[in-house]
Every structure is written in C-alpha cells, then in structure tokens.
Write a protein that holds these residues in place. Structure first.
Motif, PDB file in Angstrom:
ATOM      1  N   ASP A 175     -26.563   0.570  41.237  1.00  0.00           N
ATOM      2  CA  ASP A 175     -27.710   1.062  40.461  1.00  0.00           C
ATOM      3  C   ASP A 175     -28.917   0.900  41.366  1.00  0.00           C
ATOM      4  OD1 ASP A 175     -29.855   1.500  38.768  1.00  0.00           O
ATOM      5  OD2 ASP A 175     -28.952   0.480  37.064  1.00  0.00           O
ATOM      6  N   ASP A 230     -32.716   2.742  43.173  1.00  0.00           N
ATOM      7  CA  ASP A 230     -33.770   3.746  43.306  1.00  0.00           C
ATOM      8  C   ASP A 230     -33.753   4.245  44.750  1.00  0.00           C
ATOM      9  OD1 ASP A 230     -36.210   5.125  43.681  1.00  0.00           O
ATOM     10  OD2 ASP A 230     -37.199   3.946  42.120  1.00  0.00           O
ATOM     11  N   ASN A 255     -34.319   9.316  50.038  1.00  0.00           N
ATOM     12  CA  ASN A 255     -33.572  10.347  49.327  1.00  0.00           C
ATOM     13  C   ASN A 255     -32.581  11.094  50.205  1.00  0.00           C
ATOM     14  OD1 ASN A 255     -35.182  12.869  50.359  1.00  0.00           O
ATOM     15  ND2 ASN A 255     -36.729  11.415  49.683  1.00  0.00           N
ATOM     16  N   THR A 287     -28.955  10.261  49.775  1.00  0.00           N
ATOM     17  CA  THR A 287     -28.384  10.383  48.430  1.00  0.00           C
ATOM     18  C   THR A 287     -27.033  11.073  48.420  1.00  0.00           C
ATOM     19  OG1 THR A 287     -30.556  10.359  47.379  1.00  0.00           O
ATOM     20  CG2 THR A 287     -28.748  11.360  46.129  1.00  0.00           C
ATOM     21  N   ARG A 331     -25.662   4.516  39.192  1.00  0.00           N
ATOM     22  CA  ARG A 331     -26.826   5.272  38.738  1.00  0.00           C
ATOM     23  C   ARG A 331     -27.784   5.369  39.918  1.00  0.00           C
ATOM     24  NH1 ARG A 331     -29.437   5.805  33.268  1.00  0.00           N
ATOM     25  NH2 ARG A 331     -31.574   6.506  33.634  1.00  0.00           N
ATOM     26  N   ARG A 384     -31.374   6.654  41.083  1.00  0.00           N
ATOM     27  CA  ARG A 384     -32.629   6.929  40.395  1.00  0.00           C
ATOM     28  C   ARG A 384     -33.738   7.317  41.380  1.00  0.00           C
ATOM     29  NH1 ARG A 384     -34.385   2.362  39.364  1.00  0.00           N
ATOM     30  NH2 ARG A 384     -32.713   0.960  40.042  1.00  0.00           N
ATOM     31  N   GLY A 385     -34.843   7.824  40.824  1.00  0.00           N
ATOM     32  CA  GLY A 385     -36.036   8.095  41.613  1.00  0.00           C
ATOM     33  C   GLY A 385     -35.953   9.320  42.501  1.00  0.00           C
ATOM     34  N   GLU A 407     -26.118  14.719  35.308  1.00  0.00           N
ATOM     35  CA  GLU A 407     -27.471  14.822  35.848  1.00  0.00           C
ATOM     36  C   GLU A 407     -28.457  14.204  34.868  1.00  0.00           C
ATOM     37  OE1 GLU A 407     -30.373  18.337  37.655  1.00  0.00           O
ATOM     38  OE2 GLU A 407     -28.227  18.737  37.343  1.00  0.00           O
ATOM     39  N   LEU A 408     -29.350  13.370  35.391  1.00  0.00           N
ATOM     40  CA  LEU A 408     -30.390  12.705  34.615  1.00  0.00           C
ATOM     41  C   LEU A 408     -31.743  13.295  34.973  1.00  0.00           C
ATOM     42  CD1 LEU A 408     -29.172   9.034  35.168  1.00  0.00           C
ATOM     43  CD2 LEU A 408     -28.639  10.526  33.225  1.00  0.00           C
ATOM     44  N   ASP A 465     -34.209  11.943  36.375  1.00  0.00           N
ATOM     45  CA  ASP A 465     -34.692  11.491  37.684  1.00  0.00           C
ATOM     46  C   ASP A 465     -33.556  11.134  38.632  1.00  0.00           C
ATOM     47  OD1 ASP A 465     -33.760   9.059  36.653  1.00  0.00           O
ATOM     48  OD2 ASP A 465     -35.351   7.915  37.635  1.00  0.00           O
ATOM     49  N   GLY A 466     -32.329  11.588  38.355  1.00  0.00           N
ATOM     50  CA  GLY A 466     -31.250  11.219  39.258  1.00  0.00           C
ATOM     51  C   GLY A 466     -29.874  11.595  38.744  1.00  0.00           C
ATOM     52  N   GLU A 471     -25.944   9.980  37.202  1.00  0.00           N
ATOM     53  CA  GLU A 471     -25.040   8.943  36.726  1.00  0.00           C
ATOM     54  C   GLU A 471     -23.634   9.351  37.135  1.00  0.00           C
ATOM     55  OE1 GLU A 471     -25.192   6.617  32.704  1.00  0.00           O
ATOM     56  OE2 GLU A 471     -23.989   8.442  32.413  1.00  0.00           O
TER      57      GLU A 471
END
Length: 418
Positions: free
Chosen positions: A299, A301, A306, A309, A324, A326-327, A355-356, A358-359, A361
């Motif tokens: 998990d 950020d 990025n 990622t 997860r 994030r960011g 898809e979230l 901000d990122g 899952e």
C-alpha cells in the motif's frame, strides 16, 4: 496491427549483472541547458532514444549545434535561436513542455506538433503561463505555435501543475535567459514527481544558475548558464523491470553504476522492492536486489515516483496479497491513460485490478497467457515483460515502442535470462 513479442518465461532464478544507458530525464535537461549556455558543452554518456533524439533534433532546428564527439558524447554549441521552424515532439513530454519556453527566446514563429496521442496530453497550464509572461502563443494543446521575439520579460506566474511537474521544469530551465528570471507558484492539488523538480533545480545550480525554492514556489534568477562537461547517470527508472525480475524469479540482479546520491526517482526502487519482499544492497556503485521467495502486496503512494508504477503494478499482480497504488491520478494524462491500460491488460490475463479515483487496487489471481496491449507506451512493455517471467505465453504488443527511452530493452532482457 503491431507485431507481438513472446515475453520469455524464466526457467529458474535469474543471476545477472545489467549495465543501463543514460537517464532520459537528465539527458534532455542537459541538452536544454547546454543550448542556452554561454559556451559549448560536452554531454557524456547521453541516452540515445526516441525522446532524446527528438530533443536534439528540435534544438538543431532552432539553430543549436548538437554534434557527435568522442566516446559517444554529444558536443552542444549554442547559437542564436531562430525560426520560423516546425518541431516534432513525438510523444515526449519533456520535448513538448521544455522546448516551448526556449522557443519563446527565438526569433520567428515556432510550430509544434507530434504523435496523434500527444495531442491529448495536457499542455494548457504551461502555454497559459507563457502567455502570462508576455509570450505570443496560439493554441492550448498540440498543435500550437509560439511566436518568438528573441526575448522574454519573465517575472511571476501562478499555475496549476498538478497534471505534470514538467510544466514547472519547462519554465525553470529557460528562465535564466528571461530578463527578470521567473517565479513559479503552484496552486492546486499536489505537484507529482517531486524528484524530477529536484533534478531540475539541481541541474540549474550545477551550471551556475541562482535558484531558490519553498513550498509550491520556485525561483530562477536571470544570468549566465555555464557550459562545460556533464556526466549523465544511468536511467534508474529503466532499472525497474530488471530488478523486479529478481523478485519474480527468486534470483539476483545487479545494476552497475548506481549513483550513491541522486535526484532520480528510480532510486526509490531499493525501498519499494524491499517492502515487496526482496532485499537490496549497495556496494561501490552497484545495486543488487535479491528475491525473497515471495512477492508481498504493498500500500503505497507513488505520486513522486509515478514512472515506476507500471512495473510495481505487474509485481502486485503476482503478489501473495492485495496492493493499493495511490497518488497517481495524473497518470491518466501520460503516454496513454496508464491506469486504464494497466487495469484492462492485467484483467485481460485473468487478473483482478480495479481503477480508483487516484490509483489502482490490485488483488492477485492466477494469471493466464494472452496478448498484452501496450498502447505505444514503453512502460507498458516493461510491465508485460515482468508478467511474462511468471506467466507462460504472454504476447507483448509492439516491443519497439521501448525505443522511447530504452531501445536495447529486448536485448538486455534476453541477456539477463541467459
């Protein structure tokens, strides 16, 4: 129809030493600064890839000499910037965002265009900033035209740089040549890729430019830009798939020439891969990552790193627990919408990615072979290659698109697995 590359599966733990070419981010910043310098510069160990060749070509078109020198270096001889000219930015964010502030210093109309998807990439904030600084700009996205007058007043400008740190870096790199320099203030959600902004400020200071920064504000004072010799570090973000291979196979991978201190965001790999179950050791310029027998979910950020990622998402899809990431909402405006692309392609192999806002899952599931589409995105190729180590019969689309930052990727990958 793009050709398919059969991503090789690993038949055991890898044990490899990898030497990577230079950093794209550093090479293109060094080229811009050399073009604005008071004297010639020698850029040692530059990356030669589509993005850096586009940058060199754009600067040549504006009147700067970029010539081959001994041992693969580039000698850059600055000259009066001039147009009219038409520049091709390809799909390179650094070219489309770093060159317009330079083109404002040229005389004549400088037209910009690029690949079809480049026309969808965010450009509005930096073009609006140039207008606020007194530059004539026609258009708010590619294609657009900068009307250069040979000088830019400079001064203070406020922008929303939450879409890309390159909006800020592009303005800062050209600012020593603006009459008043520049003060850039950011208002909006957090600026991503803080490491790249630190790189810009460090490289400006290294060539004698006076710079200052505070929370969401950056200042560059007017003055000369020193030429001379610049050494380009290996591209640490391109190390991601190779080091990830150690975790996937339970093996060991060493990357040569890893700097002891760096502003490259790829340096975060040593911590990220440790958190995911590996171990990292640094010794005399070599970084070695060893797999621990299992990949753990994470998990995290990734807003400041990025560009890692895609590979981290591939590892997460092979992990023993959920992840997860994030960011990274701004990645929807990268070479492709990377969040949508990773979701579609990992799920297309049987994965479970959601898809979230901000990122992403990611819940691991048994994966199967199939076509892994890459959307002309070099980082997607690398993600597909990492998945292919553990999943037989993964067919990665358009391997040559890695030429954007690492043309030798296929050869290096195959050599690692030997």
């Amino acid at each position: 129809m793009h050709p398919l590359w059969s991503a090789p599966a690993a038949d055991g733990p890898v044990d490899a030493v990898v030497a990577l070419p230079g950093s794209k981010s550093m090479t293109n910043r060094a080229l811009v600064l050399a073009a604005l310098a008071d004297e010639p510069s020698l850029i040692r160990r530059p990356l030669r890839s589509r993005d850096t060749l586009l940058m060199a070509g754009a600067l040549r078109t504006l009147g700067v000499a970029v010539d081959e020198a001994a041992e693969g270096a580039w000698r850059v001889t600055p000259d009066e910037l001039r147009g009219p000219a038409t520049l091709d930015v390809g799909l390179a964010g650094t070219v489309m965002r770093f060159v317009p502030p330079v083109a404002a210093l040229a005389t004549g109309a400088i037209a910009f265009d690029g690949d079809p998807h480049a026309r969808k990439r965010p450009m509005g904030p930096i073009l609006a900033a140039l207008r606020a600084l007194g530059v004539d700009v026609e258009g708010d996205a590619l294609p657009f035209t900068v009307g250069g007058t040979g000088a830019v007043p400079g001064g203070s400008v406020t922008i929303d740089a939450s879409g890309s740190s390159q909006f800020v870096s592009g303005l800062l790199l050209a600012a020593p040549r603006y009459a008043k320099g520049i003060e850039v203030r950011h208002e909006g959600p957090p600026v991503p890729s803080a490491a790249h902004l630190a790189m810009t400020m460090r490289m400006l200071a290294d060539v004698g430019v006076s710079v200052e920064s505070g929370p969401d504000v950056w200042r560059v004072h007017p003055g000369g830009v020193r030429g001379g010799e610049v050494d380009i570090e290996p591209d640490l973000s391109n190390a991601a798939p190779f080091l990830a291979a150690a975790l996937v196979t339970g093996g060991r991978v060493t990357v040569r020439g890893w700097p002891a201190e760096t502003t490259q965001p790829g340096d975060a790999l040593r911590h990220l891969l440790t958190d995911m179950g590996g171990s990292a050791t640094y010794d005399a310029g070599d970084l070695t990552v060893r797999g621990g027998g299992a990949i753990h979910g994470i998990d995290v950020d990734l807003g400041d790193v990025n560009e890692l990622t895609c590979v981290i998402a591939a590892l997460a899809a092979l992990a023993d627990g959920p992840s997860r990431l994030r960011g990274i909402a701004h990645m929807r405006g990268h070479e492709t919408d990377r969040l949508a692309a990773l979701t579609a392609e990992i799920n297309g192999l049987g994965g479970d990615v959601r898809e979230l806002p901000d990122g992403l899952e990611i819940r691991p599931k048994p994966l199967r072979g199939g076509v892994f589409h890459t959307y002309d995105d070099h980082r997607m190729v690398m993600a597909g290659a990492v998945l292919g180590l553990a999943v037989p019969d993964v067919e990665v689309e358009n391997l040559p698109t890695v030429g954007k930052t690492l043309p030798e990727f296929g050869e290096l990958w195959t050599e690692m697995l030997r």
